[in-house]
Design a protein around this motif. Structure first.
Motif, PDB file in Angstrom:
ATOM      1  N   LEU A  26      88.333  92.319  56.286  1.00 44.87           N
ATOM      2  CA  LEU A  26      87.902  93.680  55.968  1.00 44.87           C
ATOM      3  C   LEU A  26      89.063  94.535  55.480  1.00 44.87           C
ATOM      4  N   GLY A  27      90.239  93.932  55.295  1.00 42.85           N
ATOM      5  CA  GLY A  27      91.405  94.666  54.817  1.00 42.85           C
ATOM      6  C   GLY A  27      92.415  94.843  55.933  1.00 42.85           C
ATOM      7  N   LYS A  28      93.678  94.656  55.611  1.00 37.00           N
ATOM      8  CA  LYS A  28      94.739  94.734  56.606  1.00 37.00           C
ATOM      9  C   LYS A  28      94.735  96.093  57.299  1.00 37.00           C
ATOM     10  N   GLY A  29      94.579  96.081  58.605  1.00 35.67           N
ATOM     11  CA  GLY A  29      94.580  97.320  59.374  1.00 35.67           C
ATOM     12  C   GLY A  29      93.331  98.159  59.244  1.00 35.67           C
ATOM     13  N   LYS A  30      92.344  97.664  58.477  1.00 36.11           N
ATOM     14  CA  LYS A  30      91.106  98.427  58.272  1.00 36.11           C
ATOM     15  C   LYS A  30      90.119  98.124  59.397  1.00 36.11           C
ATOM     16  N   LYS A  31      89.533  99.167  59.948  1.00 33.17           N
ATOM     17  CA  LYS A  31      88.507  99.018  60.959  1.00 33.17           C
ATOM     18  C   LYS A  31      87.136  99.191  60.326  1.00 33.17           C
ATOM     19  N   PRO A  32      86.145  98.456  60.808  1.00 30.44           N
ATOM     20  CA  PRO A  32      84.790  98.693  60.301  1.00 30.44           C
ATOM     21  C   PRO A  32      84.290 100.033  60.809  1.00 30.44           C
ATOM     22  N   PRO A  33      83.257 100.595  60.194  1.00 35.75           N
ATOM     23  CA  PRO A  33      82.685 101.839  60.725  1.00 35.75           C
ATOM     24  C   PRO A  33      82.201 101.623  62.161  1.00 35.75           C
ATOM     25  N   LYS A  34      82.061 102.692  62.899  1.00 40.99           N
ATOM     26  CA  LYS A  34      81.592 102.571  64.285  1.00 40.99           C
ATOM     27  C   LYS A  34      80.129 102.188  64.350  1.00 40.99           C
TER      28      LYS A  34
ATOM     29  N   LYS B 265      73.330 101.807  64.513  1.00 42.32           N
ATOM     30  CA  LYS B 265      73.621 100.849  65.581  1.00 42.32           C
ATOM     31  C   LYS B 265      75.134 100.647  65.696  1.00 42.32           C
ATOM     32  N   ASP B 266      75.629 100.618  66.934  1.00 40.57           N
ATOM     33  CA  ASP B 266      77.055 100.404  67.170  1.00 40.57           C
ATOM     34  C   ASP B 266      77.470  99.009  66.721  1.00 40.57           C
ATOM     35  N   LEU B 267      78.653  98.923  66.093  1.00 41.48           N
ATOM     36  CA  LEU B 267      79.185  97.633  65.669  1.00 41.48           C
ATOM     37  C   LEU B 267      80.054  97.041  66.777  1.00 41.48           C
ATOM     38  N   GLU B 268      79.961  95.728  66.980  1.00 45.45           N
ATOM     39  CA  GLU B 268      80.770  95.044  67.977  1.00 45.45           C
ATOM     40  C   GLU B 268      80.959  93.595  67.561  1.00 45.45           C
TER      41      GLU B 268
ATOM     42  N   GLN C 121      78.358  90.253  66.140  1.00 46.31           N
ATOM     43  CA  GLN C 121      77.155  90.586  65.377  1.00 46.31           C
ATOM     44  C   GLN C 121      77.202  89.919  64.004  1.00 46.31           C
ATOM     45  N   TYR C 122      76.026  89.530  63.517  1.00 53.00           N
ATOM     46  CA  TYR C 122      75.919  88.972  62.168  1.00 53.00           C
ATOM     47  C   TYR C 122      75.447  90.100  61.260  1.00 53.00           C
ATOM     48  N   MET C 123      76.139  90.311  60.142  1.00 53.73           N
ATOM     49  CA  MET C 123      75.866  91.482  59.322  1.00 53.73           C
ATOM     50  C   MET C 123      76.208  91.263  57.851  1.00 53.73           C
ATOM     51  N   THR C 124      75.770  92.186  57.048  1.00 53.14           N
ATOM     52  CA  THR C 124      76.195  92.264  55.651  1.00 53.14           C
ATOM     53  C   THR C 124      76.987  93.549  55.474  1.00 53.14           C
ATOM     54  N   ILE C 125      78.011  93.476  54.637  1.00 55.03           N
ATOM     55  CA  ILE C 125      78.849  94.640  54.352  1.00 55.03           C
ATOM     56  C   ILE C 125      79.065  94.717  52.841  1.00 55.03           C
ATOM     57  N   GLY C 126      78.855  95.881  52.283  1.00 56.98           N
ATOM     58  CA  GLY C 126      79.220  96.149  50.904  1.00 56.98           C
ATOM     59  C   GLY C 126      80.472  97.005  50.912  1.00 56.98           C
ATOM     60  N   CYS C 127      81.559  96.488  50.364  1.00 59.30           N
ATOM     61  CA  CYS C 127      82.815  97.232  50.449  1.00 59.30           C
ATOM     62  C   CYS C 127      83.477  97.362  49.091  1.00 59.30           C
TER      63      CYS C 127
ATOM     64  N   ALA D 126      79.568 103.408  56.246  1.00 57.77           N
ATOM     65  CA  ALA D 126      78.549 102.975  57.204  1.00 57.77           C
ATOM     66  C   ALA D 126      77.215 102.687  56.530  1.00 57.77           C
ATOM     67  N   THR D 127      76.939 103.393  55.429  1.00 53.03           N
ATOM     68  CA  THR D 127      75.669 103.180  54.740  1.00 53.03           C
ATOM     69  C   THR D 127      75.619 101.826  54.049  1.00 53.03           C
ATOM     70  N   ASP D 128      76.764 101.146  53.951  1.00 57.12           N
ATOM     71  CA  ASP D 128      76.817  99.833  53.305  1.00 57.12           C
ATOM     72  C   ASP D 128      76.901  98.692  54.317  1.00 57.12           C
ATOM     73  N   VAL D 129      76.654  98.995  55.588  1.00 53.32           N
ATOM     74  CA  VAL D 129      76.711  97.984  56.645  1.00 53.32           C
ATOM     75  C   VAL D 129      75.327  97.832  57.263  1.00 53.32           C
TER      76      VAL D 129
END
Length: 558
Positions: A126-134, A140-143, A146-152, A166-169
């Protein structure tokens, strides 16, 4: 600030078309500085729509369409929209997989999606030092797990995500915590020998030598790290030995596709696993459940070992072992077993509130089996009869309860601890300070043969965050901060205080004399007080009340 929003402003691919000046002017006005060429932010249309403005929906190209961003979303939000705009040449990509995390042991970590499609395994960083949205687009909280799709948004130089909205997760499947019971891991240990990449194999990093370290001199699992893991887990976690044909050690020379001047753990694993899959074939590669990478990592990497938190429904936990720190990494079982247990989503052990400093467990810096708090979370231990969840109702002030005859934890996982819920304390419901207490009896035998003498033949006390410990269904993937608190010798009366929190639990613990054929049992007795510990009797008086220290069946005796 007037912002022109005719269809000519935004192209279908999300980039500006001949209107950078408008955005530059907006950024200059908001920041008081200058701005270069920028592009449309991901989700900008939705953001404007949410503010009641259709910023990209004009249908008449000749109609004068202007909106005031400051008017509708405010200066701060307008600035946020502007500074998140894409630079020319950036694109978006969609990735899918299981959310995984690695902890660098220095307070930092990195996230990726693990893609196990087509019998393979590839980490999508997801990128060095990058955190996913909460949260995802549905709130729904990310943890991890979880199996997911992400548009980045993708950085053109690194090929990794540079921005995730967050709208892309979208979470497709809930988090799965790999069970740590009745597990038989089929390991693929991949040894990297790539001298041209600065990662030549260490002298000891041969399949035969590593098989001895992992499984003992006969590679049968009756020695080495595998034996220690099986013993500590009471047989719940077993590494299939090479003699079974289900575990394999393989040496590969991958192409130098990882950065050599920085530390990109995901890229190293991808290169090694791809090379191993090519060498073994996709069908054979898919039979393994867990993957260990043995490698001389770049000097920018400051760790001796790493692991993913979790391993997924079909296995897939990843471990990294650094041969540049050979003595620390391979000299004992501590690093390899800690990393292996991370695959079951277990975090580091604390002491005095400091991460990694618990010396009673290999999940900290010790050479003992996991602490009782950790064993319980892994499903390896159960409380002694009548000794679970002792709260204010179970412990009236001034009235002692016991004995709880605890077996040494090396001997069994059944009925081997007491858990107290000090609900009478004013801070119990505080999510920062409320703790549950665990008591276990430790001896330097079997899996605990290397236990530090400070803790041997003692009742060891740990704290753990109560709100998480009381609701494992919700918080099993979280870090409950298992914290070593103290140790108590036999024939001792002790008032329990928390050094890390600086508070008293208003609780007295009595530990009686050891008994049993191997002195492997000890009686424990607890008493809560309201104001002063003198409300609880002395050890001598309690012992005298029993008449004999051998009256173990009497619930008023120790």
């Amino acid at each position: 600030m007037a912002w022109k929003t005719t269809p000519a402003l935004w192209r279908d691919d999300g980039r500006l078309d001949g209107s950078q000046a408008w955005v530059a002017a907006a950024l200059q006005r908001l920041t008081g500085g200058s701005a270069g060429a920028v592009g449309r932010p991901a989700g900008a249309h939705a953001a404007f729509k949410g503010a009641g403005v259709d910023a990209a929906g004009a249908t008449d190209p000749d109609a004068p369409a202007y909106v005031s961003v400051e008017r509708y979303v405010g200066p701060a939000a307008a600035l946020a929209l502007v500074v998140q705009l894409q630079a020319p040449g950036q694109d978006k990509k969609n990735i899918e997989g299981e959310l995984t995390y690695i902890d660098y042991h220095d307070g930092t970590g990195d996230w990726a999606l693990l893609d196990k499609s087509n019998n393979g395994r590839k980490f999508q960083p997801l990128g060095k030092g990058k955190k996913p949205p909460k949260k995802d687009k549905n709130g729904k909280d990310l943890e991890p797990g979880q199996y997911m799709t992400i548009g980045c948004t993708v950085d053109a130089t690194t090929g990794q995500c540079s921005f995730i909205d967050a709208t892309d997760v979208a979470i497709l499947k809930p988090a799965f915590i790999p069970p740590a019971t009745n597990v038989r891991e089929r390991l693929l240990v991949v040894i990297v020998d790539a001298p041209s990449c600065g990662s030549g194999a260490a002298a000891g990093a041969t399949p035969s030598n590593l098989a001895t370290l992992y499984f003992g001199p006969n590679s049968d699992g009756k020695g080495g790290w595998a034996d220690r893991l099986e013993t500590c887990s009471y047989g719940e976690v077993v590494w299939e030995p090479p003699t079974s044909g289900l575990t394999q050690f393989v040496t590969v020379t991958p192409s130098c596709s990882w950065p050599t001047s920085t530390c990109d753990s995901w890229a190293m694993a991808n290169a090694a696993n791809t090379a191993a899959q090519t060498k073994l074939g996709a069908t054979a590669f898919a039979t393994f459940t867990h993957f260990h990478l043995v490698m001389a990592v770049p000097s920018a990497c400051s760790w001796a070992g790493l692991a993913t938190l979790g391993g997924g429904v079909g296995g897939g936990g990843q471990v990294w072992l650094n041969t540049n720190t050979w003595t620390q990494t391979f000299g004992t079982f501590q690093v390899p077993l800690q990393e292996s247990i991370h695959n079951f989503v277990l975090y580091h052990g604390f002491s005095s509130g400091i991460e990694y400093q618990d010396k009673t467990t290999f999940m900290g810096t010790g050479l003992g089996c996991p602490a009782i708090t950790e064993k319980r979370w892994l499903g390896w231990a159960s409380p002694v009869a009548g000794g679970d969840g002792l709260d204010a109702a179970a412990l009236p002030a001034g009235a002692a309860l016991g004995p709880f005859n605890l077996p040494a934890s090396w001997s069994t996982g059944l009925g081997n601890h007491v858990r107290v819920r000090p609900t009478w304390t004013s801070f119990y419901t505080n999510t920062l300070y409320g703790m549950n207490l665990y008591f276990e009896f430790r001896q330097a035998k079997m899996g605990d043969i290397s236990l530090d003498a400070l803790y041997a033949n003692k009742v060891v006390v740990h704290e753990i965050m109560s709100y998480m410990d009381n609701d494992l269904a919700t918080y099993r993937s979280s870090d409950p901060h298992s914290n070593y608190m103290s140790n108590v010798a036999p024939n001792t009366r002790t008032v329990l205080n928390s050094p890390s929190l600086g508070v008293s639990y208003n609780l007295v613990m009595y530990v009686g004399a050891q008994f049993g054929a191997s002195s492997e049992f000890v009686p424990v007795y607890v008493c809560r007080y309201a104001t002063a510990d003198t409300e609880c009797d002395t050890l001598a008086n309690q012992d005298n009340a029993c008449g004999s220290s051998q009256k173990r069946t009497d619930r008023t005796c120790i």
